[in-house]
Design an enzyme around this catalytic site. Structure first.
Site, mmCIF file in Angstrom:
data_model
loop_
_atom_site.group_PDB
_atom_site.id
_atom_site.type_symbol
_atom_site.label_atom_id
_atom_site.label_comp_id
_atom_site.label_asym_id
_atom_site.label_seq_id
_atom_site.Cartn_x
_atom_site.Cartn_y
_atom_site.Cartn_z
ATOM 1 N N HIS A 159 -2.300 6.590 4.556
ATOM 2 C CA HIS A 159 -0.847 6.686 4.734
ATOM 3 C C HIS A 159 -0.386 8.056 4.218
ATOM 4 C CE1 HIS A 159 -0.766 2.589 5.819
ATOM 5 N NE2 HIS A 159 -0.139 2.051 4.796
ATOM 6 N N CYS A 207 0.815 -1.230 0.000
ATOM 7 C CA CYS A 207 0.000 0.000 0.000
ATOM 8 C C CYS A 207 0.847 1.278 0.000
ATOM 9 C CB CYS A 207 -0.951 0.007 1.192
ATOM 10 S SG CYS A 207 -0.235 -0.569 2.728
HETATM 11 N N1 LIG Z 1 -4.392 -3.412 5.233
HETATM 12 C C1 LIG Z 1 -3.808 -2.851 4.192
HETATM 13 O O1 LIG Z 1 -3.771 -1.604 4.028
HETATM 14 C C2 LIG Z 1 -3.143 -3.704 3.172
HETATM 15 C C3 LIG Z 1 -2.747 -3.112 1.994
HETATM 16 C C4 LIG Z 1 -2.144 -3.895 1.010
HETATM 17 C C5 LIG Z 1 -1.976 -5.233 1.245
HETATM 18 N N2 LIG Z 1 -2.364 -5.803 2.419
HETATM 19 C C6 LIG Z 1 -2.168 -7.255 2.580
HETATM 20 O O2 LIG Z 1 -3.429 -7.905 2.486
HETATM 21 C C7 LIG Z 1 -3.467 -9.049 3.346
HETATM 22 C C8 LIG Z 1 -4.656 -8.935 4.291
HETATM 23 O O3 LIG Z 1 -4.545 -7.748 5.045
HETATM 24 P P1 LIG Z 1 -5.732 -7.203 5.951
HETATM 25 O O4 LIG Z 1 -5.236 -5.908 6.449
HETATM 26 O O5 LIG Z 1 -7.045 -7.261 5.251
HETATM 27 O O6 LIG Z 1 -5.740 -8.315 7.154
HETATM 28 P P2 LIG Z 1 -6.900 -8.716 8.148
HETATM 29 O O7 LIG Z 1 -7.832 -7.579 8.419
HETATM 30 O O8 LIG Z 1 -6.217 -9.355 9.312
HETATM 31 O O9 LIG Z 1 -7.736 -9.851 7.348
HETATM 32 C C9 LIG Z 1 -7.218 -11.121 7.066
HETATM 33 C C10 LIG Z 1 -8.234 -11.930 6.279
HETATM 34 O O10 LIG Z 1 -7.637 -13.178 5.919
HETATM 35 C C11 LIG Z 1 -8.491 -14.261 6.353
HETATM 36 N N3 LIG Z 1 -7.693 -15.430 6.712
HETATM 37 C C12 LIG Z 1 -6.746 -15.522 7.689
HETATM 38 N N4 LIG Z 1 -6.247 -16.785 7.726
HETATM 39 C C13 LIG Z 1 -6.893 -17.498 6.766
HETATM 40 C C14 LIG Z 1 -6.834 -18.833 6.318
HETATM 41 N N5 LIG Z 1 -6.014 -19.728 6.883
HETATM 42 N N6 LIG Z 1 -7.641 -19.217 5.305
HETATM 43 C C15 LIG Z 1 -8.489 -18.327 4.726
HETATM 44 N N7 LIG Z 1 -8.599 -17.033 5.119
HETATM 45 C C16 LIG Z 1 -7.808 -16.622 6.113
HETATM 46 C C17 LIG Z 1 -9.217 -13.685 7.549
HETATM 47 O O11 LIG Z 1 -10.373 -14.451 7.810
HETATM 48 P P3 LIG Z 1 -10.999 -14.617 9.310
HETATM 49 O O12 LIG Z 1 -11.800 -13.368 9.558
HETATM 50 O O13 LIG Z 1 -11.831 -15.825 9.192
HETATM 51 O O14 LIG Z 1 -9.850 -14.748 10.250
HETATM 52 C C18 LIG Z 1 -9.506 -12.269 7.047
HETATM 53 O O15 LIG Z 1 -10.600 -12.295 6.167
HETATM 54 C C19 LIG Z 1 -2.102 -9.085 4.032
HETATM 55 O O16 LIG Z 1 -1.270 -9.963 3.327
HETATM 56 C C20 LIG Z 1 -1.607 -7.668 3.922
HETATM 57 O O17 LIG Z 1 -0.201 -7.594 3.924
HETATM 58 C C21 LIG Z 1 -2.959 -5.077 3.381
#
Ligand SMILES: NC(=O)c1ccc[n+]([C@@H]2O[C@H](COP(=O)([O-])OP(=O)(O)OC[C@H]3O[C@@H](n4cnc5c(N)ncnc54)[C@H](OP(=O)(O)O)[C@@H]3O)[C@@H](O)[C@H]2O)c1
Length: 342
Positions: free
Chosen positions: A245, A129
């Site tokens: 950000h 991001c």
């Molecule tokens: N946040 C940002 O600004 C951003 C920007 C760019 C990229 N990212 C990337 O995007 C990814 C997710 O980030 P996030 O911020 O959305 O995280 P988050 O809020 O913690 O969400 C994680 C998601 O993944 C699911 N999950 C976790 N373990 C799993 C499994 N074993 N099988 C299937 N689903 C699973 C979770 O489901 P449950 O609810 O069931 O646990 C939830 O839906 C990361 O790799 C991060 O680096 C994030």
């Protein structure tokens, strides 16, 4: 128009829930939207666009019959399941860091290097991001006059870490504001409420840059095709902001670019809005960037001591253009260019 079966992996998370919003807002041609999350969320209902979607766990049976999957469930999940989705016939747009630096995986910022998507072999990676927000401002400058050196300092929102980090900031802030001891940090190494942490992600053994700083430097090179002759240095900090950000970038250009020329260049760039009237306290701010897709750029001024060098202040929503919106735009361009299923 044809319609597509769309999987959203990580649908209950910060990025995945924003992807669902963006798909609805942009009228993405979806015949069906299938949310996936962990076993913990199996069967959980998500209200979406006037209907109710039911979360699926990942299994060889549940991942069949999809055209495109927008994935944001973390690197470990993506490393295993993205290839499986591809094998089952889908094209994956992945938000995690796992695939970004693989040579045969394009790293695409929609509107910046769309043509890179043409070479995909099933997976297209969405940049980090912080990198994404910066690319929106730097790509037009790079195209016009070239880049020679970048010094980047970031002020990153907690939603960049995910849903649990937002809850941690809220709980700590609530305690401090009520004169109580804040709960011990679970997500960050120190209290984030009323604090600034000069650490985003982790320090790998033997490296004095964090993994986030390494990503910003490496991904910038890959997206803009910069060789080692271009110097890039990044320092990333976490600040107690929920979304948006902010980034201070010191840019030395190949040819001279005045602040006025830079403003005009960026004013013409799709997805960028120049907010730059310091006299009226008008400049990019996280709260102004949050919730919108445009990246805001301002405080454009010459470095007083370095030739061909400008300072910029950039703010962008890490969950929108920084993740979800770009993923959906990449899916749209895969459709437009007939690149699904490649
Ligand atoms: N946040 C940002 O600004 C951003 C920007 C760019 C990229 N990212 C990337 O995007 C990814 C997710 O980030 P996030 O911020 O959305 O995280 P988050 O809020 O913690 O969400 C994680 C998601 O993944 C699911 N999950 C976790 N373990 C799993 C499994 N074993 N099988 C299937 N689903 C699973 C979770 O489901 P449950 O609810 O069931 O646990 C939830 O839906 C990361 O790799 C991060 O680096 C994030």
């Amino acid at each position: 128009m044809s319609e597509y079966r769309v999987g959203v992996l990580g649908a209950t998370g910060a990025v995945g829930s924003t992807i669902l919003e963006v798909i609805a807002e942009r009228d993405f041609p979806a015949a069906e939207v299938v949310p996936f999350a962990s076993e913990r969320s199996a069967g959980r209902e998500i209200e979406w666009n006037g209907s109710v979607l039911r979360c699926r766990p990942l299994s060889p049976e549940t991942i069949q019959d999809l055209d495109v999957v927008l994935s944001s469930a973390g690197g470990a999940v993506s490393s295993e399941w993205s290839p499986r989705f591809v094998e089952a016939g889908a094209t994956v747009v992945d938000n995690t860091s796992f695939w970004r630096m693989y040579e045969d995986v394009p790293l695409v910022v929609a509107g910046v290097n769309d043509e890179a998507a043409e070479a995909h072999k099933g997976i297209v990676a969405n940049p980090n991001c912080t990198t994404m927000v910066m690319m929106m401002a730097l790509a037009p400058i790079h195209r016009a006059v070239g880049l020679e050196r970048l010094v980047v300092s970031t002020y990153q929102a907690v939603s960049g870490t995910g849903q649990r980090a937002i809850e941690e900031l809220r709980a700590q802030s609530h305690s401090v504001l009520h004169g109580e001891d804040p709960p011990a940090p679970q997500i960050y190494p120190h209290q984030i409420a009323f604090n600034v942490l000069p650490q985003v992600e982790v320090f790998k053994e033997g490296d004095d840059y964090t993994t986030e700083e390494r990503k910003v430097m490496a991904e910038t090179r890959k997206i803009l095709g910069l060789d080692d002759g271009v110097a890039i240095s990044a320092t990333c900090a976490r600040v107690p902001v929920v979304s948006g950000h902010s980034e201070s970038v010191n840019v030395r250009t190949g040819e001279d670019l005045s602040p006025e020329e830079c403003r005009a260049l960026l004013a013409d760039a799709e997805g960028v809005v120049v907010v730059d009237d310091p006299a009226s306290a008008s400049y990019p701010m996280a709260i102004a960037a949050a919730g919108r897709d445009d990246v805001l750029v301002g405080r454009i001024r010459r470095d007083p001591d370095q030739e061909r060098t400008l300072n910029l202040w950039i703010a962008g929503d890490n969950l929108r253009k920084g993740a979800a919106t770009n993923a959906v735009q990449v899916a749209e361009l895969l459709i437009e260019r007939n690149l699904l299923g490649g």
